[in-house]
Design a protein around this motif. Structure first.
Motif, PDB file in Angstrom:
ATOM      1  N   ALA A 219       0.826  -1.214   0.000  1.00  0.00           N
ATOM      2  CA  ALA A 219       0.000   0.000   0.000  1.00  0.00           C
ATOM      3  C   ALA A 219       0.854   1.255   0.000  1.00  0.00           C
ATOM      4  CB  ALA A 219      -0.934  -0.017   1.214  1.00  0.00           C
ATOM      5  N   GLY A 220       1.921   1.258   0.785  1.00  0.00           N
ATOM      6  CA  GLY A 220       2.769   2.440   0.854  1.00  0.00           C
ATOM      7  C   GLY A 220       3.452   2.740  -0.459  1.00  0.00           C
ATOM      8  N   LEU A 221       3.945   1.699  -1.134  1.00  0.00           N
ATOM      9  CA  LEU A 221       4.611   1.893  -2.423  1.00  0.00           C
ATOM     10  C   LEU A 221       3.629   2.389  -3.473  1.00  0.00           C
ATOM     11  CD1 LEU A 221       6.903  -1.264  -2.473  1.00  0.00           C
ATOM     12  CD2 LEU A 221       7.642   1.118  -2.203  1.00  0.00           C
ATOM     13  N   ARG A 222       2.414   1.863  -3.457  1.00  0.00           N
ATOM     14  CA  ARG A 222       1.403   2.323  -4.422  1.00  0.00           C
ATOM     15  C   ARG A 222       1.028   3.777  -4.148  1.00  0.00           C
ATOM     16  NH1 ARG A 222      -0.752  -2.784  -3.402  1.00  0.00           N
ATOM     17  NH2 ARG A 222      -2.372  -1.898  -2.057  1.00  0.00           N
ATOM     18  N   PHE A 223       0.893   4.111  -2.885  1.00  0.00           N
ATOM     19  CA  PHE A 223       0.565   5.492  -2.523  1.00  0.00           C
ATOM     20  C   PHE A 223       1.673   6.433  -2.974  1.00  0.00           C
ATOM     21  CE2 PHE A 223       0.356   9.131   0.326  1.00  0.00           C
ATOM     22  CZ  PHE A 223      -0.999   9.432   0.317  1.00  0.00           C
ATOM     23  N   LEU A 224       2.909   6.021  -2.768  1.00  0.00           N
ATOM     24  CA  LEU A 224       4.063   6.815  -3.184  1.00  0.00           C
ATOM     25  C   LEU A 224       4.031   7.070  -4.680  1.00  0.00           C
ATOM     26  CD1 LEU A 224       7.704   6.085  -1.999  1.00  0.00           C
ATOM     27  CD2 LEU A 224       7.216   6.644  -4.361  1.00  0.00           C
ATOM     28  N   ALA A 225       3.825   5.997  -5.451  1.00  0.00           N
ATOM     29  CA  ALA A 225       3.783   6.143  -6.909  1.00  0.00           C
ATOM     30  C   ALA A 225       2.620   7.030  -7.340  1.00  0.00           C
ATOM     31  CB  ALA A 225       3.684   4.771  -7.561  1.00  0.00           C
ATOM     32  N   ASP A 226       1.513   6.934  -6.618  1.00  0.00           N
ATOM     33  CA  ASP A 226       0.325   7.717  -6.946  1.00  0.00           C
ATOM     34  C   ASP A 226       0.588   9.209  -6.801  1.00  0.00           C
ATOM     35  OD1 ASP A 226      -2.201   8.610  -7.460  1.00  0.00           O
ATOM     36  OD2 ASP A 226      -3.171   7.617  -5.775  1.00  0.00           O
ATOM     37  N   ILE A 227       1.137   9.614  -5.653  1.00  0.00           N
ATOM     38  CA  ILE A 227       1.329  11.048  -5.448  1.00  0.00           C
ATOM     39  C   ILE A 227       2.465  11.603  -6.312  1.00  0.00           C
ATOM     40  CG2 ILE A 227       0.343  11.056  -3.132  1.00  0.00           C
ATOM     41  CD1 ILE A 227       3.133  11.046  -1.987  1.00  0.00           C
ATOM     42  N   ARG A 228       3.404  10.735  -6.720  1.00  0.00           N
ATOM     43  CA  ARG A 228       4.450  11.191  -7.639  1.00  0.00           C
ATOM     44  C   ARG A 228       3.874  11.473  -9.022  1.00  0.00           C
ATOM     45  NH1 ARG A 228       8.649  13.429  -8.071  1.00  0.00           N
ATOM     46  NH2 ARG A 228      10.081  11.999  -9.077  1.00  0.00           N
ATOM     47  N   ALA A 229       2.785  10.766  -9.366  1.00  0.00           N
ATOM     48  CA  ALA A 229       2.210  10.904 -10.700  1.00  0.00           C
ATOM     49  C   ALA A 229       1.220  12.051 -10.798  1.00  0.00           C
ATOM     50  CB  ALA A 229       1.528   9.600 -11.103  1.00  0.00           C
ATOM     51  N   ARG A 230       0.697  12.512  -9.680  1.00  0.00           N
ATOM     52  CA  ARG A 230      -0.343  13.549  -9.707  1.00  0.00           C
ATOM     53  C   ARG A 230       0.281  14.937  -9.869  1.00  0.00           C
ATOM     54  NH1 ARG A 230      -5.542  11.966  -7.680  1.00  0.00           N
ATOM     55  NH2 ARG A 230      -5.546   9.728  -7.186  1.00  0.00           N
ATOM     56  N   SER A 231      -0.352  15.764 -10.676  1.00  0.00           N
ATOM     57  CA  SER A 231       0.209  17.085 -10.965  1.00  0.00           C
ATOM     58  C   SER A 231       0.310  17.949  -9.717  1.00  0.00           C
ATOM     59  CB  SER A 231      -0.640  17.795 -12.024  1.00  0.00           C
ATOM     60  OG  SER A 231      -1.976  17.948 -11.577  1.00  0.00           O
ATOM     61  N   ALA A 232      -0.635  17.797  -8.786  1.00  0.00           N
ATOM     62  CA  ALA A 232      -0.629  18.651  -7.594  1.00  0.00           C
ATOM     63  C   ALA A 232       0.553  18.363  -6.686  1.00  0.00           C
ATOM     64  CB  ALA A 232      -1.934  18.476  -6.822  1.00  0.00           C
ATOM     65  N   THR A 233       0.998  17.096  -6.638  1.00  0.00           N
ATOM     66  CA  THR A 233       2.043  16.716  -5.677  1.00  0.00           C
ATOM     67  C   THR A 233       3.336  16.245  -6.336  1.00  0.00           C
ATOM     68  OG1 THR A 233       0.960  14.546  -5.578  1.00  0.00           O
ATOM     69  CG2 THR A 233       0.473  16.095  -3.801  1.00  0.00           C
ATOM     70  N   ARG A 234       3.449  16.344  -7.641  1.00  0.00           N
ATOM     71  CA  ARG A 234       4.622  15.788  -8.305  1.00  0.00           C
ATOM     72  C   ARG A 234       5.908  16.530  -7.946  1.00  0.00           C
ATOM     73  NH1 ARG A 234       3.464  17.468 -14.609  1.00  0.00           N
ATOM     74  NH2 ARG A 234       3.560  19.725 -14.343  1.00  0.00           N
ATOM     75  N   HIS A 235       5.777  17.780  -7.471  1.00  0.00           N
ATOM     76  CA  HIS A 235       6.966  18.526  -7.057  1.00  0.00           C
ATOM     77  C   HIS A 235       7.167  18.508  -5.544  1.00  0.00           C
ATOM     78  CE1 HIS A 235       7.536  19.689 -11.126  1.00  0.00           C
ATOM     79  NE2 HIS A 235       6.514  20.500 -11.184  1.00  0.00           N
ATOM     80  N   SER A 236       6.308  17.806  -4.821  1.00  0.00           N
ATOM     81  CA  SER A 236       6.505  17.680  -3.377  1.00  0.00           C
ATOM     82  C   SER A 236       7.691  16.758  -3.107  1.00  0.00           C
ATOM     83  CB  SER A 236       5.249  17.098  -2.715  1.00  0.00           C
ATOM     84  OG  SER A 236       4.135  17.932  -2.896  1.00  0.00           O
ATOM     85  N   ALA A 237       8.434  17.047  -2.033  1.00  0.00           N
ATOM     86  CA  ALA A 237       9.513  16.145  -1.620  1.00  0.00           C
ATOM     87  C   ALA A 237       8.887  14.927  -0.946  1.00  0.00           C
ATOM     88  CB  ALA A 237      10.440  16.868  -0.654  1.00  0.00           C
TER      89      ALA A 237
END
Length: 475
Positions: A219-237
């Motif tokens: 679940a954590g890895l999927r969540f990580l990949a999800d927020i990396r792909a979203r435009s709103a959070t793709r620049h978040s550290a």
């Protein structure tokens, strides 16, 4: 080759073993046994990353980092330090000094390779962004934008960061938040795994700390990949925390896009240091992106009125003509010119003239549709293009634009009496065909439309000004 890596170690067998590992992954490996002559070696080899022993014959990894920081051309090279054993104090000291990662013997090859890939990827992305923001010519500009000539990068965000703590259980998030409160000044918010929608609410987090549980669910890895792909959070550290520590999970998180990991599990002091480093990286990247975006905007916008400029308008008009040819719909083109504008400048001064131009742009813009093009292409001359607009609608729009200018006087700062301004408009309506707009004909057709609108404008001027003239459609 995937990149160049410099190995620094006073023990030759350690260097040889590392070289074998890294060469097998197709890296170009350069070796040295200490800090002596390092500056010359670095400038000659330009490594993408340095792997160094924590202790060297003539210094330490901290001395290496300090030497790199003194040279701005070398300061961003990522550094991995290798310690003989797991020493929490040494690891925290190294992270605080600016070293990117600290790994202990025996080295986990999967984690080492993932960390190298992640750091080189991040370093290359930052270099590319800085080249674009600092040196590239933008959108057809004849020279580099002046504001790019000297690019001073921030070392941290200029405000407390918004940090999201994402955990499988709310209790874990509460514990992490309580422990972090004593060591960071950030705004900490807790979320349960999978609640992406809540995370997207404003303000979007500057950093996201994600718990990785070794329960097999991923679940954590999927969540990580999800927020990396979203435009709103793709620049978040994004920092991943295997809980408990797990080097294989840490390696996979890095390959999924995490910027950093706490391979040995949650530690408030270590997380605080890694957050500081990643937020500084984000501040630099955000600054460069903003600089690039501002430069791109400056290349296509008139700085006074905020309208598009000639550089943007002419290719855009060609695109609109091409689209009209594909749909068989009309395209109306107008040239708008303020009457006797030179007298305004001569009598009231250029600041007054500038104020009139700014207000003219505003009045014209509010009278047009979102899909219409408006640009300032000369001193007091504006180009307007109206897609899907026939002669009847073009006449109505031109009449409305004339009244937008002449119906209400212009208030000019510094003058008690308002100024009455009028405008003349030349209009041409065309129905482009594919033969007119295909290939090299597009620019020629656009030029013809502008020439015909200009002819119509002169007819409106000759007829007494403060009016529009529509000529027959372009052939």
């Amino acid at each position: 080759m995937q990149g160049t890596i410099l190995i620094l170690d006073g023990v030759s067998t350690n260097r040889i073993m590392l070289k074998v590992q890294l060469s097998a992954a197709w890296y170009h490996v350069v070796q040295a046994n200490g800090l002596a002559g390092l500056g010359t070696l670095l400038r000659r080899t330009r490594p993408d990353l340095i792997v160094t022993a924590m202790t060297l014959p003539d210094g330490t990894a901290l001395d290496l980092r300090a030497a790199l920081q003194r040279d701005e051309t070398l300061a961003r090279i990522p550094v991995i330090a290798i310690t003989p054993q797991n020493d929490r104090g040494a690891r925290l000291c190294a992270l605080e000094a600016g070293i990117d990662e600290v790994l202990a013997h025996p080295l986990d090859d999967m984690l080492l390779q993932a960390r190298i890939r992640s750091l080189i990827r991040s370093h290359s992305a930052a270099d590319d962004l800085q080249i674009q923001a600092g040196g590239h010519r933008v959108a057809g500009m004849a020279e580099p934008a002046a504001e790019f000539a000297s690019l001073t990068l921030p070392v941290a965000l200029d405000r407390p960061a918004d940090v999201a703590l994402v955990t499988a259980l709310p209790a874990t998030g509460a514990i992490w938040r309580a422990r972090l409160k004593g060591v960071v000044g950030h705004n900490l918010r807790s979320y349960q795994m999978g609640n992406v929608q809540a995370l997207m609410d404003q303000p979007v987090p500057d950093a996201v700390v994600v718990e990785l549980s070794p329960d097999g669910s991923g679940a954590g890895l999927r969540f990580l990949a999800d927020i990396r792909a979203r435009s709103a959070t793709r620049h978040s550290a994004i920092i991943a925390v295997p809980n408990p520590g797990n080097s294989h999970l840490a390696a996979e998180a890095l390959d999924r896009g995490a910027h950093d990991v706490l391979q040995r599990g949650f530690c408030a002091d270590e997380l605080a240091l890694r957050l500081a480093a990643q937020l500084a990286r984000k501040a630099r990247s955000d600054h460069m992106r903003n600089t690039l975006r501002d430069g791109m905007r400056a290349a296509v916008r008139d700085p006074m009125t905020g309208l598009f400029n000639r550089r943007y308008a002419l290719p855009k008009l060609a695109d609109m003509a091409h689209e009209a040819a594909g749909t068989g719909r009309n395209l109306a083109v107008m040239l708008v010119d303020l009457d006797h504008f030179k007298k305004v400048n001569d009598r009231y001064g250029h600041p007054a003239g500038d104020a009139v131009l700014v207000e003219t742009a505003r009045r014209l813009r509010v009278a047009l549709r979102p899909q219409d093009l408006i640009a300032r292409i000369g001193g007091e001359e504006f180009l307007i293009a109206l897609p899907d607009t026939g002669p009847t609608d073009a006449r109505a729009t031109a009449d409305r634009l004339c009244r937008q200018i002449n119906a209400t006087p212009f208030t000019v700062p510094g003058f008690s009496q308002p100024l009455w301004i009028t405008t003349s408009i030349g209009v041409v309506v065309a129905t482009p065909t594919s033969g007119m707009t295909g290939g090299a004909n597009e620019n020629q057709f656009s030029t013809t439309l502008i020439s015909q609108a200009d002819q119509a404008l002169y007819e409106a001027k000759d007829a007494g000004r403060n009016q529009f003239t529509l000529i027959r459609p372009a052939a």
